[in-house]
Design a protein around this motif. Structure first.
Motif, PDB file in Angstrom:
ATOM      1  N   VAL A   1     -11.450 -65.342 -24.443  1.00  0.00           N
ATOM      2  CA  VAL A   1     -11.303 -66.351 -23.094  1.00  0.00           C
ATOM      3  C   VAL A   1     -11.399 -67.970 -23.922  1.00  0.00           C
ATOM      4  N   THR A   2     -10.220 -68.423 -23.959  1.00  0.00           N
ATOM      5  CA  THR A   2     -10.144 -69.855 -24.686  1.00  0.00           C
ATOM      6  C   THR A   2     -10.337 -70.895 -23.468  1.00  0.00           C
ATOM      7  N   ALA A   3     -10.568 -70.801 -22.346  1.00  0.00           N
ATOM      8  CA  ALA A   3     -10.589 -71.941 -21.315  1.00  0.00           C
ATOM      9  C   ALA A   3     -11.203 -71.513 -20.102  1.00  0.00           C
ATOM     10  N   ILE A   4     -11.705 -72.321 -19.292  1.00  0.00           N
ATOM     11  CA  ILE A   4     -11.969 -71.820 -17.795  1.00  0.00           C
ATOM     12  C   ILE A   4     -11.731 -73.084 -16.989  1.00  0.00           C
ATOM     13  N   GLU A   5     -11.146 -72.736 -15.985  1.00  0.00           N
ATOM     14  CA  GLU A   5     -10.736 -73.674 -14.759  1.00  0.00           C
ATOM     15  C   GLU A   5     -11.426 -73.606 -13.727  1.00  0.00           C
ATOM     16  N   GLY A   6     -11.551 -74.614 -12.901  1.00  0.00           N
ATOM     17  CA  GLY A   6     -12.130 -74.550 -11.537  1.00  0.00           C
ATOM     18  C   GLY A   6     -11.349 -75.157 -10.508  1.00  0.00           C
ATOM     19  N   GLU A   7     -11.366 -74.602  -9.099  1.00  0.00           N
ATOM     20  CA  GLU A   7     -10.705 -75.204  -8.237  1.00  0.00           C
ATOM     21  C   GLU A   7     -11.668 -75.340  -7.130  1.00  0.00           C
ATOM     22  N   GLY A   8     -11.492 -76.399  -6.535  1.00  0.00           N
ATOM     23  CA  GLY A   8     -12.492 -76.723  -5.321  1.00  0.00           C
ATOM     24  C   GLY A   8     -11.924 -75.917  -4.033  1.00  0.00           C
ATOM     25  N   GLY A   9     -12.793 -75.569  -3.063  1.00  0.00           N
ATOM     26  CA  GLY A   9     -12.473 -74.684  -1.972  1.00  0.00           C
ATOM     27  C   GLY A   9     -12.163 -73.446  -2.053  1.00  0.00           C
ATOM     28  N   GLY A  10     -12.725 -72.876  -2.982  1.00  0.00           N
ATOM     29  CA  GLY A  10     -12.554 -71.284  -3.268  1.00  0.00           C
ATOM     30  C   GLY A  10     -13.988 -70.698  -2.913  1.00  0.00           C
ATOM     31  N   GLU A  11     -13.707 -69.364  -3.098  1.00  0.00           N
ATOM     32  CA  GLU A  11     -14.893 -68.645  -2.626  1.00  0.00           C
ATOM     33  C   GLU A  11     -16.002 -68.738  -3.754  1.00  0.00           C
ATOM     34  N   GLY A  12     -15.775 -68.586  -4.823  1.00  0.00           N
ATOM     35  CA  GLY A  12     -16.742 -68.316  -5.854  1.00  0.00           C
ATOM     36  C   GLY A  12     -17.009 -69.408  -7.015  1.00  0.00           C
ATOM     37  N   GLY A  13     -17.923 -69.163  -7.761  1.00  0.00           N
ATOM     38  CA  GLY A  13     -17.895 -69.865  -8.916  1.00  0.00           C
ATOM     39  C   GLY A  13     -19.143 -70.930  -8.659  1.00  0.00           C
ATOM     40  N   GLY A  14     -19.816 -70.980  -7.609  1.00  0.00           N
ATOM     41  CA  GLY A  14     -20.753 -71.850  -6.920  1.00  0.00           C
ATOM     42  C   GLY A  14     -20.160 -73.208  -6.706  1.00  0.00           C
ATOM     43  N   ASP A  15     -20.940 -73.985  -5.882  1.00  0.00           N
ATOM     44  CA  ASP A  15     -20.554 -75.253  -5.369  1.00  0.00           C
ATOM     45  C   ASP A  15     -19.008 -75.219  -5.135  1.00  0.00           C
ATOM     46  N   GLY A  16     -18.708 -74.133  -4.360  1.00  0.00           N
ATOM     47  CA  GLY A  16     -17.368 -74.001  -3.783  1.00  0.00           C
ATOM     48  C   GLY A  16     -16.230 -73.749  -4.652  1.00  0.00           C
ATOM     49  N   LEU A  17     -16.533 -73.506  -5.785  1.00  0.00           N
ATOM     50  CA  LEU A  17     -15.416 -73.548  -6.949  1.00  0.00           C
ATOM     51  C   LEU A  17     -14.951 -72.033  -7.223  1.00  0.00           C
ATOM     52  N   GLN A  18     -13.503 -72.123  -7.219  1.00  0.00           N
ATOM     53  CA  GLN A  18     -12.865 -70.595  -7.806  1.00  0.00           C
ATOM     54  C   GLN A  18     -12.769 -70.856  -9.079  1.00  0.00           C
ATOM     55  N   LEU A  19     -13.314 -69.955  -9.864  1.00  0.00           N
ATOM     56  CA  LEU A  19     -12.853 -69.869 -11.550  1.00  0.00           C
ATOM     57  C   LEU A  19     -11.773 -69.197 -11.934  1.00  0.00           C
ATOM     58  N   ARG A  20     -11.111 -69.807 -12.860  1.00  0.00           N
ATOM     59  CA  ARG A  20      -9.880 -69.039 -13.439  1.00  0.00           C
ATOM     60  C   ARG A  20     -10.156 -68.984 -14.989  1.00  0.00           C
ATOM     61  N   ALA A  21     -10.343 -67.845 -15.629  1.00  0.00           N
ATOM     62  CA  ALA A  21     -10.585 -67.516 -17.212  1.00  0.00           C
ATOM     63  C   ALA A  21      -9.232 -67.426 -17.695  1.00  0.00           C
ATOM     64  N   LEU A  22      -8.803 -68.249 -18.835  1.00  0.00           N
ATOM     65  CA  LEU A  22      -7.551 -68.097 -19.477  1.00  0.00           C
ATOM     66  C   LEU A  22      -7.580 -67.157 -20.710  1.00  0.00           C
ATOM     67  N   VAL A  23      -7.036 -66.142 -20.900  1.00  0.00           N
ATOM     68  CA  VAL A  23      -7.273 -65.203 -21.848  1.00  0.00           C
ATOM     69  C   VAL A  23      -6.093 -65.165 -22.815  1.00  0.00           C
ATOM     70  N   THR A  24      -6.350 -65.146 -24.170  1.00  0.00           N
ATOM     71  CA  THR A  24      -5.335 -65.020 -24.848  1.00  0.00           C
ATOM     72  C   THR A  24      -5.490 -63.803 -25.891  1.00  0.00           C
ATOM     73  N   ASP A  25      -4.381 -63.411 -26.599  1.00  0.00           N
ATOM     74  CA  ASP A  25      -4.403 -62.219 -27.336  1.00  0.00           C
ATOM     75  C   ASP A  25      -4.943 -62.413 -28.983  1.00  0.00           C
TER      76      ASP A  25
END
Length: 391
Positions: free
Chosen positions: A255-279
Motif C-alpha cells: 500500500v503506497t497511499a491512502i485516500e479519504g472521502e467524506g460522507g462515507g460509511e467508514g474510516g471514522g469521522d464519516g470518512l470512507q478510506l481507499r488504499a492504493l495498492v502497487t505491485d
C-alpha cells in the motif's frame, strides 16, 4: 526526593518486571519505573489481549460448525462489546497478579517517565497523555513539561522500555481510521471492511480475527509469502487457508497511499478510506475501499525521551541499543533487554534476557543464546517454529 537502589529497571513489560523480580530474588534492592500498569505492551496492548480476542473468535468458529458434530445451534451471533469486556477482564487479572508479585518480592514500583540525568541517575516525570488520546496506551507517551517528581539512582540499571508499532510515512497515513495494532484495540465495533498491511504475525492475526468476526478483509504483504520470518512453505500454506476463509491475500504488493472521502460509511469521522495498492514493480494495480486500514509492518524502539546521551549509552541508526551476550551496553553498569535491543522481538525472549541480565548484574556469569527460540502465530491454522529453519 532521592532514593538509591542496587538495581533500577526502566520499563515494566515481560522483560522489565521479570528482571526486577529476579534481581530482588537474588537479594538486590530493586526499583521499577513504568508509565502504566505492569505488564508492558505484551499484557496490556499485545500478546494477551490479542490472544483473548482470538480465543473468542475460535469459539465463534467452533459454534458455527457445531452441526457437523451433531450439535444444533440457532441464532449464533457475535457480541463484540462482550468480547472486549472479557479481554479487559483477563488483562486486569494478569496485570494485578504481576503487581502483587512485585510487591511481595519487595520491588519498589514508581509510576512515571524516567529520563537519565547521569550514568547512575534518572529523574522521574509525570507521563503525558497517550498519543491515541483517551483510553489509549501510555507506554509511548511523552513526559509532561513539569519538573521531575523525584530522582532515583542505582549501582546497576536495566533498560527495558520496549517498542511501539511503526506507522509508515505515507500519504494519508494520518487519516482517521488508519491505525496500528494499538488503535485496533480501541475500535468500538468490528469494521465492515478492513485492509491489513503487513503479513507477519501481527497483521496475520488481526486479519484472521477480523474475518472470523465477519469483516471483509484484504491482507497486503510485500514479501513473496505471508509470515516472511517463517519457511516459505508455511507462508504458502497459510495463504491457501486464508483464501478458503474468505481473506483476500495480496503478496508481492504494498500500500503506497491512502485516500479519504467524506460522507462515507467508514474510516471514522464519516470518512470512507481507499488504499492504493502497487505491485512489486511499483505499478498501481488496485484501489481497495475500507473502513479501517491497519498497519502491522514492524516496530521502533522506545528510546526517545530517555536522554540516553546523558548516560553515555550508544544507539544504532534506528535507535536500538546494541548489547553483548551478557546484555551489557557500552556502559558496563547499564544493561538493556527486550525489544529495545533490536534482537528477536518476542515477549518470552525479553523474559529470558531479563533472567540473564538480572543474574549478570548480581554477579553471576551468564550468557544469552538465541539459537533455539520458539515462535508462534495464532492464526487458523496456528503456526509454530523453533531453532534452525530451512530459510
Amino acid at each position: 526526593m532521592n532514593q538509591h537502589f542496587d538495581v533500577l529497571v526502566i520499563g515494566g513489560g515481560p522483560g522489565g518486571y521479570v528482571a526486577a523480580l529476579r534481581a530482588a530474588q537474588l537479594g538486590r534492592t530493586v526499583a521499577l519505573v513504568d508509565k502504566e500498569r505492569p505488564g508492558g505492551v505484551c499484557l496490556n496492548w499485545g500478546c494477551i489481549p490479542t490472544k483473548a480476542m482470538l480465543r473468542s473468535a475460535e469459539v465463534l468458529e467452533t459454534v458455527r460448525g457445531a452441526e457437523e458434530f451433531g450439535v444444533l445451534t440457532e441464532g449464533v451471533r457475535l457480541d463484540y462489546s462482550a468480547v472486549l469486556q472479557r479481554k479487559d477482564g483477563i488483562v486486569s487479572r494478569l496485570t494485578e497478579g504481576i503487581a502483587h508479585l512485585l510487591k511481595a518480592n519487595g520491588v519498589t514500583v514508581v509510576n512515571g517517565h524516567a529520563r537519565f540525568t547521569d550514568p547512575h541517575t534518572v529523574a522521574v516525570h509525570e507521563t503525558g497523555p497517550s498519543p491515541l488520546g483517551g483510553d489509549g496506551p501510555l507506554y509511548a507517551a511523552p513526559p509532561t513539561q513539569q519538573p521531575a517528581r523525584e530522582t532515583l539512582s542505582a549501582d546497576d540499571i536495566i533498560i527495558a522500555t520496549g517498542s511501539q508499532p511503526l506507522m509508515p510515512d505515507l500519504p494519508g497515513s494520518d487519516l482517521p481510521g488508519v491505525i496500528t495494532s494499538d488503535g485496533a484495540f480501541l475500535l468500538p465495533e468490528v469494521p465492515a471492511r478492513a485492509v491489513v498491511v503487513g503479513g507477519s504475525a501481527v497483521g496475520a492475526e488481526w486479519a484472521s480475527l477480523f474475518r472470523t468476526f465477519g469483516a471483509e478483509v484484504t491482507l497486503v504483504e510485500m514479501a513473496p509469502t505471508l509470515l516472511p520470518a517463517e519457511d516459505a512453505e508455511i507462508g504458502r500454506t497459510l495463504t491457501r487457508s486464508f483464501t478458503k476463509q474468505g481473506i483476500k491475500v495480496l503478496t508481492r504488493h504494498t500500500v503506497t497511499a491512502i485516500e479519504g472521502e467524506g460522507g462515507g460509511e467508514g474510516g471514522g469521522d464519516g470518512l470512507q478510506l481507499r488504499a492504493l495498492v502497487t505491485d512489486a514493480n511499483g505499478q498501481p494495480v488496485e484501489t481497495l475501499p475500507a473502513d479501517i486500514v491497519l498497519f502491522g509492518v514492524g516496530r521502533r524502539p522506545n528510546t526517545a525521551g530517555l536522554d540516553l546521551e546523558k548516560a553515555g549509552v550508544h544507539t544504532d541508526d534506528r535507535g536500538y541499543i546494541p548489547v553483548t551476550d551478557r546484555l551489557r551496553t557500552n556502559i558496563p553498569h547499564i544493561s538493556a533487554i527486550g525489544d529495545v535491543t533490536g534482537r528477536i522481538q518476542l515477549a518470552h525472549v525479553a523474559s529470558h534476557q531479563a533472567l540473564v541480565a538480572a543474574s549478570v548484574v548480581s554477579g553471576h556469569d551468564e550468557r544469552i543464546d538465541y539459537r533455539a527460540v520458539p515462535a508462534a502465530t495464532f492464526t487458523r491454522p496456528e503456526v509454530a517454529s523453533v531453532g534452525l529453519t530451512a530459510s
